[in-house]
Design a protein around this motif. Sequence first.
Motif, PDB file in Angstrom:
ATOM      1  N   ALA A 379      17.392 -20.078   9.286  1.00  0.00           N
ATOM      2  CA  ALA A 379      17.788 -21.445   9.670  1.00  0.00           C
ATOM      3  C   ALA A 379      16.548 -22.147  10.215  1.00  0.00           C
ATOM      4  O   ALA A 379      15.420 -21.711   9.994  1.00  0.00           O
ATOM      5  N   GLY A 380      16.767 -23.233  10.946  1.00  0.00           N
ATOM      6  CA  GLY A 380      15.678 -24.006  11.514  1.00  0.00           C
ATOM      7  C   GLY A 380      15.537 -25.353  10.842  1.00  0.00           C
ATOM      8  O   GLY A 380      16.014 -25.560   9.718  1.00  0.00           O
ATOM      9  N   PRO A 381      14.871 -26.304  11.500  1.00  0.00           N
ATOM     10  CA  PRO A 381      14.709 -27.652  10.932  1.00  0.00           C
ATOM     11  C   PRO A 381      14.069 -27.619   9.553  1.00  0.00           C
ATOM     12  O   PRO A 381      13.092 -26.913   9.319  1.00  0.00           O
ATOM     13  N   GLY A 382      14.664 -28.364   8.609  1.00  0.00           N
ATOM     14  CA  GLY A 382      14.089 -28.525   7.285  1.00  0.00           C
ATOM     15  C   GLY A 382      14.245 -27.345   6.364  1.00  0.00           C
ATOM     16  O   GLY A 382      13.705 -27.353   5.253  1.00  0.00           O
ATOM     17  N   ILE A 383      14.974 -26.314   6.783  1.00  0.00           N
ATOM     18  CA  ILE A 383      15.069 -25.108   5.964  1.00  0.00           C
ATOM     19  C   ILE A 383      16.333 -25.114   5.119  1.00  0.00           C
ATOM     20  O   ILE A 383      16.438 -24.417   4.125  1.00  0.00           O
ATOM     21  N   GLY A 384      17.281 -25.937   5.459  1.00  0.00           N
ATOM     22  CA  GLY A 384      18.419 -26.152   4.580  1.00  0.00           C
ATOM     23  C   GLY A 384      19.511 -25.126   4.746  1.00  0.00           C
ATOM     24  O   GLY A 384      19.335 -24.068   5.343  1.00  0.00           O
ATOM     25  N   TRP A 385      20.674 -25.463   4.219  1.00  0.00           N
ATOM     26  CA  TRP A 385      21.856 -24.620   4.305  1.00  0.00           C
ATOM     27  C   TRP A 385      22.467 -24.481   2.917  1.00  0.00           C
ATOM     28  O   TRP A 385      22.334 -25.354   2.076  1.00  0.00           O
ATOM     29  N   SER A 386      23.147 -23.402   2.692  1.00  0.00           N
ATOM     30  CA  SER A 386      23.977 -23.194   1.521  1.00  0.00           C
ATOM     31  C   SER A 386      23.237 -23.577   0.243  1.00  0.00           C
ATOM     32  O   SER A 386      22.183 -23.025  -0.057  1.00  0.00           O
ATOM     33  N   MET A 387      23.750 -24.553  -0.531  1.00  0.00           N
ATOM     34  CA  MET A 387      23.170 -24.895  -1.830  1.00  0.00           C
ATOM     35  C   MET A 387      21.955 -25.801  -1.700  1.00  0.00           C
ATOM     36  O   MET A 387      21.283 -26.069  -2.693  1.00  0.00           O
ATOM     37  N   GLY A 388      21.649 -26.302  -0.500  1.00  0.00           N
ATOM     38  CA  GLY A 388      20.517 -27.199  -0.327  1.00  0.00           C
ATOM     39  C   GLY A 388      19.226 -26.441  -0.073  1.00  0.00           C
ATOM     40  O   GLY A 388      19.218 -25.368   0.522  1.00  0.00           O
ATOM     41  N   GLY A 389      18.123 -26.993  -0.525  1.00  0.00           N
ATOM     42  CA  GLY A 389      16.825 -26.362  -0.310  1.00  0.00           C
ATOM     43  C   GLY A 389      16.132 -26.844   0.937  1.00  0.00           C
ATOM     44  O   GLY A 389      15.065 -26.346   1.298  1.00  0.00           O
ATOM     45  N   GLY A 390      16.702 -27.866   1.612  1.00  0.00           N
ATOM     46  CA  GLY A 390      16.038 -28.437   2.771  1.00  0.00           C
ATOM     47  C   GLY A 390      14.842 -29.248   2.336  1.00  0.00           C
ATOM     48  O   GLY A 390      14.841 -29.904   1.285  1.00  0.00           O
ATOM     49  N   THR A 391      13.785 -29.224   3.151  1.00  0.00           N
ATOM     50  CA  THR A 391      12.535 -29.895   2.798  1.00  0.00           C
ATOM     51  C   THR A 391      11.880 -29.129   1.661  1.00  0.00           C
ATOM     52  O   THR A 391      11.452 -27.989   1.832  1.00  0.00           O
ATOM     53  N   MET A 392      11.803 -29.745   0.485  1.00  0.00           N
ATOM     54  CA  MET A 392      11.261 -29.043  -0.675  1.00  0.00           C
ATOM     55  C   MET A 392      10.924 -30.047  -1.771  1.00  0.00           C
ATOM     56  O   MET A 392      11.651 -31.014  -1.970  1.00  0.00           O
ATOM     57  N   GLY A 393       9.822 -29.819  -2.461  1.00  0.00           N
ATOM     58  CA  GLY A 393       9.448 -30.704  -3.559  1.00  0.00           C
ATOM     59  C   GLY A 393       8.052 -30.411  -4.053  1.00  0.00           C
ATOM     60  O   GLY A 393       7.455 -29.368  -3.743  1.00  0.00           O
ATOM     61  N   TRP A 394       7.512 -31.363  -4.820  1.00  0.00           N
ATOM     62  CA  TRP A 394       6.213 -31.204  -5.486  1.00  0.00           C
ATOM     63  C   TRP A 394       5.224 -32.252  -5.007  1.00  0.00           C
ATOM     64  O   TRP A 394       5.593 -33.401  -4.756  1.00  0.00           O
ATOM     65  N   LEU A 395       3.952 -31.866  -4.906  1.00  0.00           N
ATOM     66  CA  LEU A 395       2.886 -32.836  -4.724  1.00  0.00           C
ATOM     67  C   LEU A 395       2.587 -33.490  -6.076  1.00  0.00           C
ATOM     68  O   LEU A 395       2.947 -32.963  -7.134  1.00  0.00           O
ATOM     69  N   PRO A 396       1.906 -34.635  -6.062  1.00  0.00           N
ATOM     70  CA  PRO A 396       1.642 -35.338  -7.333  1.00  0.00           C
ATOM     71  C   PRO A 396       0.724 -34.590  -8.284  1.00  0.00           C
ATOM     72  O   PRO A 396       0.636 -34.952  -9.465  1.00  0.00           O
TER      73      PRO A 396
END
Length: 791
Positions: A379-396
């Motif tokens: 757990a923790g901020p930005g780490i997400g729950w269940s089906m969500g990835g939380g803070t996650m993505g790609w740089l350009p």
Amino acid sequence: MTKSIFFSLLFSFLFINLHAQQSELSVEKIMQDPKWMGTFPSNVKWDQNSNGIYFNYNKDADPSDSLYRVQLANPKKIEKVSWTEEKDIDFSRGTYNKSKTKKIYSKGNTLVILDIKSGKEIELLQFPKNIGSPNFLANEDWIAFEADNNAYIYSQESGILKKLTQIQSGDESKKKDPKSSDKASYLEAENLKLLSVVKEREDKNETSKTIREARKGKETYTYYTGDNHVNNLRISPDAKYVTFMLFQRGKSAATIVPNYIDASSYTKNLNTRSKVGDDETKAELAIYNIEKDTVYKVQTNSLPGITDLPDYVKDYPDKEWEAKEREVITSQAYFSDNGQYAIVNVRSKDNKDRWIAKLDLSNGELSILDRQRDEAWIAGPGIGWSMGGGTMGWLPDNKHIYFQSEATGYSHLYLLDVTNGKKKALTSGDFEVFDPFISNDQKSWYLTTSEVGPGERHFYKMPLMGGKMEQLTSMTGNNDVTLSPDEKHLAILHSYSNQPWELYYKKNTTKAEAVQLTSGQSDVFKSYNWRDPQLITFKAEDGAQVPARLYVPEASVNNNAAVIFVHGAGYLQNVHKWWSSYFREYMFHNLLTDLGYTVIDIDYRGSAGYGRDWRTGIYRHMGGKDLSDQVDGANYLVENYGVDKDKIGIYGGSYGGFITLMALFNEADTFTSGAALRSVTDWAHYNHGYTSNILNEPFNDPIAYERSSPIYFAEGLKGNLLIAHGMVDVNVHFQDVVRLSQRLIELGKDNWEMAVYPAEDHGFVEPSSWTDEYKRILKLFNSTLVEDKKD
């Protein structure tokens, strides 16, 4: 008059005067409709052109909040948005193109594109079904969207619309048996034998059908979802793949909460959640390969550690544990902008593992990029729950991904190069990161952190590949920032410990001053001198420094009694320098302090804001360190603030009610009285999502449940207990306190009472209920901590 009589009368006068100490506040005043406090802004948004700030407010004393705005051209004017204008505004919709010059969104079944500079809307397409999740593909002429659980793409230039998938709910229809019944077959054969014209026509029909089938060629592929529901349908930027979640909730047994005061005058049953351990949800990620016209599922059986057993199994040496593949839940796919790569976030359903993996879209195989294992729970901020990835993505650059992790014990922002697996921490230290996002020019991060201290939140800017953070807010407290679309201004919701939320704005530079836009406190609210509680720490029995808010009465009214407040939710922070979500309790603490009580509000083990070790300090033993922190807080007040050890009360709601019960049952020598509000009494009866993380499942880890549930310790009650609960509580069910009350009756306890609220759910809404509850709490403390101690 003798000297002894004189001193006796003087003592009586002083005692009566002391215990008649009054306050400008009263329970009735505090617990009335919160409108008496004034109006405070919420839900802040900018318009598309960064010219105005919109927010919910109630300047005109309406029955409920309305939409208001402030134009930057005239920031002193707050104006209500008319209903006719408001109904055409939708701030949440839309996805930008790369240059952020255009935005695509839907209005029901209409696909709309917005030119940001001119503000002009163009309707691109009207569709028979509602359109969802429109976005630009890598070739921005093409727009991708979802409708009726299928993927479509539309060309702005040519007007071509393509359906990419053929997904249908249910099972494939069984083909009808071409053979008719014996009776019908006999009649048909006889008819054709006797009537030659009919036979000739039937032969022609069969020939034509054969020719049509040959011309039609291969039958169109259809994917049937069976009992699954489709969620999170995503189209790759090159439109070669579509990923979607197959979700099945299962048939977990729901529990019933009776509503005894339904308008019908009949008792109506409310179907609510299932109980911990009764979780049959399943979620799989599927890939629709457009070129191959087929669907396959993402394979998770090769994840490293997928069969690992948790450490707690060592406490059950007589039980056989099978190392088998654990169930997992996979997030949506996150595509690089060029469509070359995709990543997913995978969580084990026991929440002890989190994997970030590169997804091979051509076959559904995973390559692990990062694994985080926590023997407690992830757990923790930005780490997400269940089906969500939380803070996650790609740089350009299409090769670095970003995510948050508690790998160091605090939730920080990381980059990882998917081409070589190298990971880099962009932030570090004994603080946490919240809600990072990339700037319009894709050269910087914007993020909120607690770097200044756990009791403050500030907004920062940081280079994209890491470097020095530039602090953009400076007001002490919480700065909840909404950045304007052009990134030239900050709209800031700010509050301090004794100052509710107000709206400010400032230019997006470090040196610019914030300008206050709203001032919503009512005159009657401002007339009281609300305390700024001291933020302190005290030493726990295990050496940890425990944060707390402290309210100390004037020496002239000090009654040497103390009240400890236990916040709810478990994972929540209430020791901070901003306006508390427990504002009623904050005001009640001011009233108690006026009356001579010393009040302390503790961020015990399990609270948010202090990193992984603090968060998981209650693992497998709720009512362990979180309770001992309350005891250590009580001892701190006795040793440092002259509190009488026999005059300490405790109260709280939900998790706070649970701790109150554990305090009176297991620490009766410390706490004289307690008020347990909407409290969990047996964790085996609470929900799965929250409880299974902390205590595992009751049939696998009964030790954790038995040492964590108050009902097992009710025989320890010595002090004075008030139980208060809403009868239509669909979160912590009324059944909890009914079972506990029966246990107390069977134990012969007579020093407790229960107040029930027939119209209330978990969070009370009626001022009359709040008032009744807190009058009872105040009466409990006054009668057992002060008046009963006159000798």
